[in-house]
Design a protein around this motif. Structure first.
Motif, short mmCIF file in Angstrom:
data_model
loop_
_atom_site.label_atom_id
_atom_site.label_comp_id
_atom_site.label_asym_id
_atom_site.label_seq_id
_atom_site.Cartn_x
_atom_site.Cartn_y
_atom_site.Cartn_z
N THR A 183 -82.14 -5.35 -35.10
CA THR A 183 -83.41 -5.69 -35.69
C THR A 183 -84.32 -6.29 -34.64
OG1 THR A 183 -84.52 -7.06 -37.34
CG2 THR A 183 -82.48 -7.92 -36.43
N SER A 184 -85.59 -5.97 -34.70
CA SER A 184 -86.56 -6.49 -33.74
C SER A 184 -87.36 -7.64 -34.32
CB SER A 184 -87.53 -5.35 -33.32
OG SER A 184 -88.19 -4.81 -34.46
N THR A 185 -86.89 -8.20 -35.44
CA THR A 185 -87.59 -9.31 -36.09
C THR A 185 -87.00 -10.63 -35.60
OG1 THR A 185 -87.85 -7.91 -38.05
CG2 THR A 185 -88.34 -10.26 -38.29
N PRO A 186 -87.71 -11.36 -34.73
CA PRO A 186 -87.13 -12.59 -34.16
C PRO A 186 -86.76 -13.62 -35.21
CG PRO A 186 -89.08 -11.88 -32.92
CD PRO A 186 -89.02 -11.04 -34.17
N TRP A 187 -87.63 -13.80 -36.23
CA TRP A 187 -87.36 -14.85 -37.20
C TRP A 187 -86.12 -14.54 -38.02
CZ3 TRP A 187 -87.17 -13.62 -42.34
CH2 TRP A 187 -87.82 -12.45 -42.76
N LEU A 188 -85.84 -13.23 -38.23
CA LEU A 188 -84.66 -12.84 -38.98
C LEU A 188 -83.39 -13.15 -38.18
CD1 LEU A 188 -83.92 -11.58 -41.68
CD2 LEU A 188 -83.92 -9.34 -40.58
N ASN A 189 -83.45 -12.86 -36.88
CA ASN A 189 -82.31 -13.19 -36.02
C ASN A 189 -82.11 -14.70 -35.94
OD1 ASN A 189 -81.78 -10.49 -35.39
ND2 ASN A 189 -83.26 -10.50 -33.71
N ALA A 190 -83.22 -15.44 -35.92
CA ALA A 190 -83.13 -16.91 -35.85
C ALA A 190 -82.48 -17.47 -37.12
CB ALA A 190 -84.51 -17.51 -35.66
N ILE A 191 -82.85 -16.93 -38.27
CA ILE A 191 -82.25 -17.38 -39.54
C ILE A 191 -80.76 -17.10 -39.55
CG2 ILE A 191 -82.17 -16.94 -42.02
CD1 ILE A 191 -85.17 -16.52 -41.97
N ALA A 192 -80.37 -15.91 -39.08
CA ALA A 192 -78.95 -15.56 -39.05
C ALA A 192 -78.19 -16.51 -38.12
CB ALA A 192 -78.77 -14.12 -38.59
N GLY A 193 -78.79 -16.82 -36.96
CA GLY A 193 -78.15 -17.74 -36.04
C GLY A 193 -77.97 -19.13 -36.62
N VAL A 194 -79.00 -19.61 -37.31
CA VAL A 194 -78.92 -20.93 -37.96
C VAL A 194 -77.84 -20.92 -39.04
CG1 VAL A 194 -80.15 -22.57 -39.43
CG2 VAL A 194 -81.30 -21.57 -37.44
N LEU A 195 -77.76 -19.82 -39.80
CA LEU A 195 -76.75 -19.73 -40.85
C LEU A 195 -75.34 -19.78 -40.27
CD1 LEU A 195 -75.84 -19.25 -43.76
CD2 LEU A 195 -76.05 -16.80 -43.35
N TYR A 196 -75.10 -19.02 -39.20
CA TYR A 196 -73.77 -19.00 -38.60
C TYR A 196 -73.39 -20.38 -38.06
CZ TYR A 196 -73.69 -13.91 -38.95
OH TYR A 196 -73.69 -12.62 -39.42
N ILE A 197 -74.32 -21.03 -37.39
CA ILE A 197 -74.04 -22.37 -36.87
C ILE A 197 -73.82 -23.35 -38.01
CG2 ILE A 197 -74.99 -24.31 -35.57
CD1 ILE A 197 -76.46 -22.29 -33.83
N GLY A 198 -74.67 -23.24 -39.06
CA GLY A 198 -74.51 -24.11 -40.23
C GLY A 198 -73.17 -23.90 -40.91
#
Length: 230
Positions: free
Chosen positions: A167-182
Motif C-alpha cells: 500500500t502507498s498510503t503512509p497513514w495506513l502503514n503508520a496505523i498498522a505499525g502502531v497497532l502491532y507495537i500496541g
C-alpha cells in the motif's frame, strides 16, 4: 498440517538463507542478515570473518529451532489432552523458523505472488500464536477481557495486509505499525495483570517459566537481527 507447513518452509529456506548471508549487498537494499561493504569492513575490523559470522548466525538459528521443536514435542507427548499445552507447542514450532525465508526458491516453485502470500501467512500466523499464548496462558481465558478485542483487531488488520500486501498510503502503514507495537505492549500488560490479580501460586510459577523462556528467545532473535549490517 500447520506444523508440516512451517517445518517444510524452514527446511527449504535454510540453504537459501545461508547463501543470502554470504552475499554482500552492493546497492544498499540489504535483506535480513546481509552485510553491506561498509558493514563487512566493520566486522573484519572487529576481528571476525564473514564465514565466522555466517556459522554463528546459522548455528544460533538451528539451536533455537531444535530447542523449540524439542520442547513442543515434549508438550505433545506429556500433555496431549491439554489444548493450552498444544497451543504453546504450535507457537514454539512457528516462532523461530519464521525468521528465515527463501522467497527466491519459493517463487521458482509457485510463482512470486503465491510465494509472497505463503511467507506472509507464516509470519502472521506466528504473530497470532504468540499473541494468543500471552493472552490466554495459563488458564485459557482472555484476561483482561479487553485483550480479546485487541486480538480481533489484530486479525482484521493482518488479513487486510495479507490480501493487500503493498500500500502507498503512509497513514495506513503508520496505523498498522502502531497497532502491532500496541499489541506487543498489551501482551506484557496482560501477563503482569494476570500474574498480580488472577493467577494462583501454581499458575504464577508456570507463568515465570514460560515468560522467562519466551523473553530470552525474543532477546536472542532481536539481538541477532539488530547486528549492524550497514
Amino acid at each position: 498440517m500447520l506444523v508440516a507447513f512451517v517445518v517444510g518452509l524452514f527446511v527449504i529456506s535454510l540453504p537459501g538463507y545461508v547463501v543470502q548471508l554470504q552475499t554482500i549487498c552492493a546497492d544498499g537494499a540489504c535483506n535480513s542478515g546481509q552485510f553491506s561493504p561498509a558493514g563487512l569492513s566493520t566486522l573484519q575490523h572487529l576481528g571476525f570473518s564473514l564465514e565466522q559470522y555466517v556459522t554463528f548466525n546459522v548455528a544460533l538459528i538451528l539451536i533455537a529451532t531444535l530447542l523449540s521443536y524439542a520442547v513442543a514435542l515434549l508438550l505433545v507427548l506429556r500433555r496431549s489432552a491439554d489444548w493450552m499445552a498444544l497451543l504453546v507447542a504450535l507457537m514454539l514450532v512457528y516462532f523461530v523458523p519464521g525468521s528465515i525465508t527463501n522467497t527466491l526458491l519459493l517463487s521458482q516453485w509457485v510463482g512470486p505472488a503465491f510465494a509472497s502470500i505463503l511467507i506472509s501467512f507464516s509470519g502472521q500466523l506466528s504473530l497470532f500464536l504468540l499473541a494468543l499464548v500471552f493472552y490466554l496462558f495459563p488458564n485459557g481465558r482472555f484476561v483482561p477481557r479487553w485483550t480479546r478485542w485487541v486480538f480481533i483487531l489484530l486479525i482484521a488488520v493482518s488479513l487486510f495486509f495479507l490480501i493487500f500486501p503493498y500500500t502507498s498510503t503512509p497513514w495506513l502503514n503508520a496505523i498498522a505499525g502502531v497497532l502491532y507495537i500496541g499489541t506487543l505492549i498489551s501482551l506484557v500488560i496482560a501477563q503482569i495483570y494476570r500474574y498480580r490479580r488472577i493467577s494462583s501460586q501454581l499458575q504464577r510459577q508456570q507463568t515465570k517459566w514460560v515468560v522467562y523462556s519466551l523473553a530470552l528467545t525474543v532477546l536472542l532473535v532481536v539481538g541477532l537481527l539488530s547486528l549492524p549490517h550497514q
